[in-house]
Design an enzyme around this catalytic site. Structure first.
Site, mmCIF file in Angstrom:
data_model
loop_
_atom_site.group_PDB
_atom_site.id
_atom_site.type_symbol
_atom_site.label_atom_id
_atom_site.label_comp_id
_atom_site.label_asym_id
_atom_site.label_seq_id
_atom_site.Cartn_x
_atom_site.Cartn_y
_atom_site.Cartn_z
ATOM 1 N N HIS A 111 -27.504 56.514 21.598
ATOM 2 C CA HIS A 111 -26.424 55.654 22.105
ATOM 3 C C HIS A 111 -25.499 55.240 20.963
ATOM 4 O O HIS A 111 -24.274 55.337 21.069
ATOM 5 C CB HIS A 111 -27.049 54.421 22.765
ATOM 6 N N ASP A 167 -24.098 50.952 17.327
ATOM 7 C CA ASP A 167 -23.857 50.187 18.545
ATOM 8 C C ASP A 167 -23.251 48.821 18.220
ATOM 9 O O ASP A 167 -22.282 48.380 18.842
ATOM 10 C CB ASP A 167 -25.176 50.020 19.307
#
Length: 387
Positions: free
Chosen positions: A280, A180
């Site tokens: 994610h 991320d």
């Protein structure tokens, strides 16, 4: 979020949480800091997280003469989950909501706190995303498909992260956080080049862009040592540095530096059911590599990115996220969702079409396999979606 014509002069702005607290044993002081914000807190934490954090949180709240009221949480920050939290806040007379756990619980707390008109606190127990510091939340469907960003007029009043909790968590969470955070610099530099609007509501500042770059540099310097520390369950300076890069620097960098193609492609990937079991950060890493291809980055930069993220443990091929170059229907659905008019992919300093994204996604398979073979890295292993 690209810049549009306006009759008023453009502004540049930076947003940040009211206070950031990080360190080994920091959770023991949570009550002390929450008591400066409100007197009737509501804790949001799923059963697993609460089982780990309850003793320390309860002791700190008791010491600060705060009530201990906790509500559970599911897997995704959905509109329904947020609305239920708003009702709970009203029922309990809460004046500050305290989210303890991962990014979805934190996003739900921010969204519910805003709707209820109260203050909110982020207490991440892992360093898997840069969501805790921001003034926005990502809302998903029950199945994990991206729905929308929700923006708030302010950031959390407090972000507190206990690095011993990070050290005790599975290393996969920290790996996801690296994926991320690495996107932050790639997207911030693209946003700076196009002078587009950031998540903070203005054009990028030198501060936001510099913090994004600093996050990238700290990650490259500390990642492998920090990952080893987590494998050993210990807190070291390298881990402290990486947690700060993943959480604070990346959070400030993406919000005030700008998002671009990487996160838009992440959002697009949620349209493919094969990817729903991925973190994610894993999906963002595919977005980062795809962005590098889209912008025609130097071959050496792309190769170094593939090597570094492969060694960290992040996916760099379609195979590793459960897709293939033959999955035309899925790839087009991903590209269409990634390029809707409101998406941040339009912060790139050139126009990006659905066909551009499909071609770039297809190209990373052969590209990454070639680089991995040349540099003696592991062959991709197919991700099998769990239903």
């Amino acid at each position: 979020m690209s810049t549009t014509a306006s009759t008023t002069p453009p502004i540049r702005t930076v947003m940040s949480p009211g206070r950031y607290v990080q360190g080994k044993g920091a959770l023991a002081r949570l009550g002390e800091f929450v008591a400066q914000i409100g007197t009737a807190p509501l804790i949001i934490a799923d059963d697993f997280v609460w089982g780990i954090a309850e003793d320390q949180v309860s002791a700190s709240f008791t010491a600060a003469d705060l009530r201990i009221e906790r509500v559970g949480f599911g897997r995704f920050a959905t509109a329904t989950a947020v609305d239920a939290l708003v009702e709970k806040i009203k029922e309990t007379g809460t004046d500050v909501v305290v989210a303890v756990g991962g990014g979805s619980a934190i996003d739900a707390a921010k969204s519910a706190g805003h709707l209820a008109g109260i203050r909110w606190v982020s207490v991440p127990t892992v360093a898997s995303t840069d969501a805790p510091t921001s003034a926005l939340a990502v809302i998903y469907t029950e199945e994990g498909e991206f729905v929308e960003y929700r923006f708030f007029p302010r950031n959390p009043d407090l972000v507190l992260i206990d690095t011993q909790f990070v050290a005790n968590a599975p290393v996969a969470f920290l790996v996801a956080g690296i994926g991320d955070a690495l996107a932050t610099w790639l997207e911030a530099r693209a946003t700076a080049a196009s002078n587009s609007t950031t998540m903070a509501g203005g054009q990028p500042t030198q501060t936001g862009t510099a913090l994004a770059k600093l996050s990238w540099e700290i990650i490259h310097e500390n990642a492998f040592s920090a990952l080893d520390a987590v494998r050993d369950g210990v807190v070291t300076p390298a881990l402290e540095n990486l947690v700060e890069a993943n959480t604070l620097l990346s959070g400030l960098g993406f919000e005030s530096g700008g998002l671009a193609a990487a996160h838009a492609i992440h959002n697009g990937l949620t349209a493919a059911p094969q990817t729903h079991g991925l973190s994610h950060g894993q999906k963002v890493n595919i977005g980062s590599l795809t962005q590098l291809v889209l912008e025609g980055a130097p071959r050496a930069e792309i190769e170094d990115f593939i090597e570094f993220t492969t060694r960290v443990g992040l996916p760099t091929t379609l195979t590793e996220i459960g897709l293939t170059v033959e999955d035309e229907t899925e790839l087009r659905a991903i590209a269409e969702l990634a390029t809707v008019p409101t998406e941040t992919i339009h912060n790139m300093p050139f126009a990006v079409t659905v066909d551009d994204v499909v071609s770039a996604l297809k190209s990373i398979e052969r590209l990454s396999r070639s680089v991995r073979a040349d540099r003696g890295l592991a062959e991709p292993v197919k991700h099998v979606a769990k239903h």
